[in-house]
Scaffold this motif. Sequence first.
Motif, PDB file in Angstrom:
ATOM      1  N   GLY A   6       0.867  -1.015  -0.203  1.00  0.00           N
ATOM      2  CA  GLY A   6       0.099  -0.050   0.146  1.00  0.00           C
ATOM      3  C   GLY A   6       0.922   1.449  -0.096  1.00  0.00           C
ATOM      4  O   GLY A   6       0.475   2.239  -0.719  1.00  0.00           O
ATOM      5  N   THR A   7       1.886   1.320   0.785  1.00  0.00           N
ATOM      6  CA  THR A   7       2.656   2.525   0.648  1.00  0.00           C
ATOM      7  C   THR A   7       3.518   2.623  -0.536  1.00  0.00           C
ATOM      8  O   THR A   7       3.458   3.759  -0.905  1.00  0.00           O
ATOM      9  CB  THR A   7       3.981   2.426   1.943  1.00  0.00           C
ATOM     10  N   SER A   8       4.077   1.660  -1.294  1.00  0.00           N
ATOM     11  CA  SER A   8       4.274   1.750  -2.619  1.00  0.00           C
ATOM     12  C   SER A   8       3.392   2.277  -3.575  1.00  0.00           C
ATOM     13  O   SER A   8       3.754   3.201  -4.505  1.00  0.00           O
ATOM     14  CB  SER A   8       4.875   0.353  -3.077  1.00  0.00           C
ATOM     15  N   LEU A   9       2.121   1.895  -3.613  1.00  0.00           N
ATOM     16  CA  LEU A   9       1.148   2.400  -4.314  1.00  0.00           C
ATOM     17  C   LEU A   9       0.837   3.914  -4.123  1.00  0.00           C
ATOM     18  O   LEU A   9       0.675   4.487  -5.154  1.00  0.00           O
ATOM     19  CB  LEU A   9      -0.230   1.580  -3.917  1.00  0.00           C
ATOM     20  N   PHE A  10       0.754   4.288  -2.580  1.00  0.00           N
ATOM     21  CA  PHE A  10       0.658   5.584  -2.558  1.00  0.00           C
ATOM     22  C   PHE A  10       1.750   6.591  -3.182  1.00  0.00           C
ATOM     23  O   PHE A  10       1.647   7.260  -3.911  1.00  0.00           O
ATOM     24  CB  PHE A  10       0.689   5.883  -1.032  1.00  0.00           C
ATOM     25  N   MET A  14       1.371   8.850  -6.318  1.00  0.00           N
ATOM     26  CA  MET A  14       1.233  10.378  -5.613  1.00  0.00           C
ATOM     27  C   MET A  14       2.552  10.455  -4.982  1.00  0.00           C
ATOM     28  O   MET A  14       2.728  10.341  -3.829  1.00  0.00           O
ATOM     29  CB  MET A  14       0.094  10.498  -4.775  1.00  0.00           C
ATOM     30  N   PRO A  15       3.582  11.024  -5.680  1.00  0.00           N
ATOM     31  CA  PRO A  15       4.944  11.072  -5.320  1.00  0.00           C
ATOM     32  C   PRO A  15       5.003  12.025  -4.086  1.00  0.00           C
ATOM     33  O   PRO A  15       5.825  11.901  -3.129  1.00  0.00           O
ATOM     34  CB  PRO A  15       5.538  11.643  -6.479  1.00  0.00           C
ATOM     35  N   LEU A  57      -2.945  14.234   3.642  1.00  0.00           N
ATOM     36  CA  LEU A  57      -2.915  12.979   4.127  1.00  0.00           C
ATOM     37  C   LEU A  57      -4.370  12.313   3.925  1.00  0.00           C
ATOM     38  O   LEU A  57      -4.460  11.334   3.458  1.00  0.00           O
ATOM     39  CB  LEU A  57      -2.592  13.136   5.881  1.00  0.00           C
ATOM     40  N   ALA A  58      -5.597  13.367   4.252  1.00  0.00           N
ATOM     41  CA  ALA A  58      -6.860  12.911   3.986  1.00  0.00           C
ATOM     42  C   ALA A  58      -7.107  12.569   2.698  1.00  0.00           C
ATOM     43  O   ALA A  58      -7.731  11.624   2.452  1.00  0.00           O
ATOM     44  CB  ALA A  58      -7.791  14.039   4.905  1.00  0.00           C
ATOM     45  N   ASP A  59      -6.734  13.647   1.803  1.00  0.00           N
ATOM     46  CA  ASP A  59      -6.983  13.463   0.338  1.00  0.00           C
ATOM     47  C   ASP A  59      -6.249  12.441   0.000  1.00  0.00           C
ATOM     48  O   ASP A  59      -7.037  11.591  -1.045  1.00  0.00           O
ATOM     49  CB  ASP A  59      -6.463  14.637  -0.493  1.00  0.00           C
ATOM     50  N   ALA A  60      -5.127  12.076   0.137  1.00  0.00           N
ATOM     51  CA  ALA A  60      -4.400  10.718  -0.388  1.00  0.00           C
ATOM     52  C   ALA A  60      -5.130   9.454  -0.153  1.00  0.00           C
ATOM     53  O   ALA A  60      -5.373   8.642  -0.825  1.00  0.00           O
ATOM     54  CB  ALA A  60      -3.032  10.917  -0.222  1.00  0.00           C
ATOM     55  N   THR A  61      -5.385   9.479   1.198  1.00  0.00           N
ATOM     56  CA  THR A  61      -5.957   8.359   1.801  1.00  0.00           C
ATOM     57  C   THR A  61      -7.211   7.920   1.082  1.00  0.00           C
ATOM     58  O   THR A  61      -7.781   6.819   0.738  1.00  0.00           O
ATOM     59  CB  THR A  61      -5.919   8.321   3.479  1.00  0.00           C
ATOM     60  N   GLY A  62      -8.062   8.997   1.086  1.00  0.00           N
ATOM     61  CA  GLY A  62      -9.361   9.083   0.350  1.00  0.00           C
ATOM     62  C   GLY A  62      -9.560   8.793  -0.793  1.00  0.00           C
ATOM     63  O   GLY A  62     -10.220   8.161  -1.469  1.00  0.00           O
TER      64      GLY A  62
END
Length: 133
Positions: A6-10, A14-15, A57-62
């Motif tokens: 999941g961290t790699s996907l983020f 989204m660099p 943080l919220a935008d990326a997670t959402g």
Amino acid sequence: MIDATGTSLFHQTMPFTERLGIEVLEHRPELVRSRLAWDESLCTLGGALHGGVLMSLADATGAVCAFLNLPEGKQATTTVESKTNFLRAVRSGYARASSTPLHAGRSFIVVETLIHDDADKLIAKVTQTQAVL
């Protein structure tokens, strides 16, 4: 425990999340969880994590939550609306975000993200609408 996939996907999609140091704890359609460590370079003069950092943080997670809930045959989403309520500051430790889908339709996906601190106190609540592309 860190979810390396999941961290790699983020970080790949989204660099900016890598620059912020966001780590994914869990990612599945029903729930995406991530965290961000307090760092002085991400704070206001008062030592609180900047609101824009918490919103990122919220935008990326959402966004990942919305992506995992895409209708069959669709490939992406984009944020078209985001509303944040800030309730308290983060001055140490981690900000932890948890995103859940409220509505996964053909045209729009609505996601709710709650951000908590290490004491499990609610820091912010974010509701965002993602257009299905």
